[in-house]
Design a protein around this motif. Structure first.
Motif, PDB file in Angstrom:
ATOM      1  N   PRO A   2       0.832  -1.212   0.000  1.00 12.33           N
ATOM      2  CA  PRO A   2       0.000   0.000   0.000  1.00 12.33           C
ATOM      3  C   PRO A   2       0.860   1.252   0.000  1.00 12.33           C
ATOM      4  N   ASP A  71      -2.697   5.121  -2.649  1.00 12.98           N
ATOM      5  CA  ASP A  71      -3.958   4.656  -2.078  1.00 12.98           C
ATOM      6  C   ASP A  71      -4.579   5.715  -1.173  1.00 12.98           C
ATOM      7  N   ALA A 138      -6.313  -0.495   1.322  1.00  8.35           N
ATOM      8  CA  ALA A 138      -5.711  -1.305   0.261  1.00  8.35           C
ATOM      9  C   ALA A 138      -6.438  -2.635   0.099  1.00  8.35           C
TER      10      ALA A 138
END
Length: 532
Positions: A2, A71, A138
């Motif tokens: 992530p 993200d 994520a």
């Protein structure tokens, strides 16, 4: 893996302790994290709150290019950087369509306000909460189950409480000064560049040292929180949020942990010439801790050391141990000489304690540089007699010393903010708080003029005493309001600037002059409350 991009509008020194700690912790948690720093001053803010800082569109575009593909984007900022944080947040959400999380003390105290701009607010310390949020996003999950992360569910605000405090600060990695995946807006280049060692070298604060020299110093903090309860500061406000928790809000790192950080950063960057401990009250540690730190610092680091103190915590044994290790400068918060204002500020020190602390520092003149003393002015409850009490106290302190003058700001949810709000003194918060300057020159009243005179080292004590006689006070009062004090201030600052320029030339510090000219060219003046 992530990915998070952290944006941080920050003061010019690039210390940015909060986001550097977050980046280090996120890396340790297996996240890909990019840091983008936006250094800038607050020197253009106006007393009427009419000026709002705004980044050029081209700069925002460069920042968005760095955030693309993340993200999550985090924005951490101080209250005085609110407008810049809002601008970056809107750009990320509108042009990239990415979720944004706000963090920092301001966001912790104003989570509902934060959610009117961002998707999430991290309320409390983010070293564990942010990795949990990032991993949840994520994996396609929401933030509703992440402690300390506030969000919205439809129109409803989801209150997830406070992110728990980190009980053991030694468990955290050092502030991330690696330069790895770090970027900075370089004003001299007019664009965002990688935070290379050379860029960091140019950005490190340069502080006065002996013989007119300037030293590049590394700033760090060895604690979190503060033992005091000052009514103008938002640290006690945050402390109160955690008062029922298992971990005390005021915590400090161990001596080995601090020394390991300093060894690492000074070896990595040999251009560091000094260390400045940015803890508000470093002297609040026990004598045993101070002595252990001093011995290890002298053996392993040995660079000139700068730190802060308060009259209630400054002690001779601690001071002497640190001087032996390389301490060369102490700045101390006095704030006011008025008993009424001390009670309002929740500063319990007496005149005697202030004089005792100043005497301790003055007695070590030669081993220590002249100290700076912090004072606060422009409180709406402070009358001219209160300011005169501050002048009288300062006039009793042994010279030389400098003054760091600050105009009172009503930081959100402090005790003084609540008082001012209840009395109807705050109507437009953005103008009255977020855009209010940190320093308004003391050039409107006769007591302000006397305070300004104390910023000069060679004003004779007899002259100061004469200017405080009833007759002089009456004459000075009759000159209010008058352009006289403004003219004196302009002339005084012109002389001070000329003297600093001449001193810089005499000692070969051309960079000090070119740096000032560059800030003038960029129309980015620093807040000029520190004078000596």
């Amino acid at each position: 893996m992530p990915r998070l991009t952290l944006f941080s509008p920050t003061p010019p020194d690039l210390s940015a302790f909060g986001v550097r700690s977050l980046q280090a912790s996120l890396k340790a948690a297996g996240c890909d994290v990019r840091l983008v720093l936006f250094p800038g001053s607050i020197g253009r803010l106006r007393e009427d709150g009419s000026f709002a800082y705004r980044y050029p569109d081209r700069l925002v575009g460069e920042a968005l290019d760095l955030a693309a593909g993340s993200d999550l984007v985090g924005v951490s900022f101080f209250t005085s950087y609110f407008d810049r944080a809002v601008q970056l947040t809107r750009a990320v959400r509108d042009r990239l369509g990415l979720p944004v999380v706000w963090g920092g003390i301001h966001a912790t105290l104003r989570p509902e306000e934060g959610l009117s701009h961002a998707d999430f607010v991290c309320r409390g310390e983010g070293e564990h909460a942010l990795p949990a949020l990032l991993h949840a996003l994520a994996r396609g999950r929401g933030a509703e189950a992440v402690p300390g992360i506030w969000c919205r569910h439809g129109e409803e605000i989801v209150d997830n409480g406070l992110a728990p405090l980190v009980a053991d600060l030694d468990s955290l990695p050092f502030f991330d000064f690696s330069g790895d995946n770090q970027f900075v807006h370089a004003p001299e280049a007019g664009r965002i560049v990688p935070l290379s060692p050379e860029v960091l070298r140019r950005a490190l604060p340069q502080v006065p040292y002996r013989d007119g020299r300037l030293l590049r110093v590394y700033r760090t903090m060895t604690d979190r929180g503060c033992p005091h309860h000052c009514a103008y500061c938002n640290v006690p406000t945050v402390k109160a949020l955690f008062r029922h928790g298992p971990t005390p809000y005021f915590r400090h790192r161990s001596v080995p942990h601090v020394l390991a950080e300093l060894r690492d950063v000074t070896r990595r960057y040999p251009f560091i010439e000094g260390v400045q401990l940015f803890d508000d009250t470093f002297f609040s540690r026990s004598l045993d801790w101070i002595e252990a730190f001093a011995a290890a610092y002298k053996a392993d680091i040995g660079l000139p050391l700068f730190c802060q103190a308060s009259p209630a915590t400054l002690e001779a044994k601690k001071l002497d141990a640190l001087i032996e290790a390389g301490l060369c400068y102490v700045e101390m918060g006095i704030q006011t000489g008025s008993p009424k204002m001390r009670a309002l500020y929740r500063r319990p020190e007496s005149d005697g304690q202030v004089l005792s602390g100043a005497t301790l520092l003055h007695a070590r003149q030669g081993r220590l540089l002249p100290p700076d003393y912090h004072v606060i002015i422009d409180a709406p409850w402070e009358d001219e007699e209160d300011l005169l009490a501050t002048v009288r106290l300062l006039a009793r302190l042994p010279k030389p010393f400098g003054l760091a003058i600050a105009s009172l700001l009503f930081f959100p949810d402090t005790a003084l903010y609540a008082k001012a709000r209840a009395e109807g003194r705050i109507r437009d918060e953005e103008a009255a708080i977020y855009r209010r300057p940190f320093f308004i020159p003391p050039r409107r009243t006769y007591p302000g003029f006397l305070l300004y005179l104390l910023t000069f080292q060679r004003i004779p004590k007899r002259l100061l005493a004469l200017l405080q006689t009833p007759r002089a006070l009456a004459i000075g009062k009759r000159l209010e309001p008058s352009p006289v004090y403004k003219i004196i201030y302009v002339l005084g600052e012109s002389c001070r600037l000329a003297a600093k320029g001449a001193g810089a030339l005499r000692h070969g510090n051309v960079s000090r002059i070119t740096g000032w000219l560059a800030r003038l060219w960029r129309h980015d003046p620093v807040a000029a409350g520190r004078k000596g």
